[in-house]
Enzyme design. Sequence first.
Site, PDB file in Angstrom:
ATOM      1  CG  ASP A   1      -0.337  -0.102   2.517  1.00 14.49           C
ATOM      2  OD1 ASP A   1       0.906  -0.200   2.574  1.00 14.49           O
ATOM      3  OD2 ASP A   1      -1.062  -0.089   3.536  1.00 14.49           O
TER       4      ASP A   1
ATOM      5  CG  ASP B   1       0.405  -4.036   2.122  1.00 11.46           C
ATOM      6  OD1 ASP B   1       0.519  -4.899   3.010  1.00 11.46           O
ATOM      7  OD2 ASP B   1       1.289  -3.191   1.870  1.00 11.46           O
TER       8      ASP B   1
ATOM      9  CE  LYS C   1       3.212  -6.049   3.823  1.00 15.29           C
ATOM     10  NZ  LYS C   1       2.796  -4.849   4.578  1.00 15.29           N
TER      11      LYS C   1
ATOM     12  CD  GLU D   1       7.852  -0.309   7.626  1.00 11.98           C
ATOM     13  OE1 GLU D   1       6.880  -1.005   7.288  1.00 11.98           O
ATOM     14  OE2 GLU D   1       8.072   0.835   7.176  1.00 11.98           O
TER      15      GLU D   1
HETATM   16  O1  KIV Z   1       3.619  -1.116   1.617  1.00 17.32           O
HETATM   17  C1  KIV Z   1       4.802  -1.468   1.649  1.00 17.32           C
HETATM   18  O2  KIV Z   1       5.598  -1.183   0.748  1.00 17.32           O
HETATM   19  C2  KIV Z   1       5.257  -2.265   2.790  1.00 17.32           C
HETATM   20  C3  KIV Z   1       6.728  -2.488   2.933  1.00 17.32           C
HETATM   21  C4  KIV Z   1       7.391  -1.271   3.440  1.00 17.32           C
HETATM   22  C5  KIV Z   1       7.035  -3.686   3.748  1.00 17.32           C
HETATM   23  O3  KIV Z   1       4.471  -2.673   3.589  1.00 17.32           O
END
Ligand code: KIV
Length: 272
Positions: free
Chosen positions: A52, A91, A121, A190
Amino acid sequence: MSVAQKDYKKVTVKTLSDMKAHGEKISMLTAYDYTMATIVDGAGIDVILVGDSASNVMAGYQTTLPITLDQMIYHASSVVRGVNRALIVVDLPFGSYQSDPKEALRSAIRIMKESGAHSIKVEGGKEIKESIKRILNAGIPVMGHLGLTPQSIYKFGTFSVRAKEEEEAEKLKADALLLQKAGCFAIVLEKVPAKLAKEVAESLDIPVIGIGAGNGVDGQVLVLHDMIGMTKEFHPRFLRRYLNLYEDMTTAISQYVDDVKSVDFPSDKEQY
Ligand code: KIV
């Protein structure tokens, strides 16, 4: 040759588990569109995250909060069309899974059905346990995300390193275990201290993939546009830039502008 390259034409959640068991590190990058996805996949990446972070990188928002489920599905389906080998994780965007488990499942199903991606995710631990279970019960693989979780940025108030204090570190460790027990196939950690991330990775059977979490974890993820130097204003300590595309593209485009103005382009050979 790596375990993943030798044994697997396509990377699956099982491949990642085998890689952890063999001590082989997992490589992961974001992608949000077809062309980038073909390059990233062709270069041999293990996992592509349709993050995201598209909200920042592709749409220019300050945070990841505004991006919608429909927009994530658009990005994910573009990526899916460009990928042959990598595992694709998408995501679930802010607001599409936090309110109740049924809505979380509906959102996850839309991602899987409408984009053709392989897994989703979500950010958080105990608070979203029921949603994670509901999604897993439908046969959808789930990757967790702990530490700095950008969808909660207004709760944190800052993008600084998380879990430096004992209490937050203990909660993170408990959440990591909870995600593993619930059935998540991997976790992103993270921006947490390297020592804590290593401890978590060593205590879990599932892979822990770090961003700003040191090298004691089972793999690394970066935002593609950051690692190829297309973004300019973002300089966290954890970021290694492998290219300086912002400058290279600016030079190339300035040259094109000059060539058009001076009628150097197109030349005799570049016309019919
Ligand atoms: O959205 C994203 O790019 C992420 C990464 C930073 C792991 O969640």
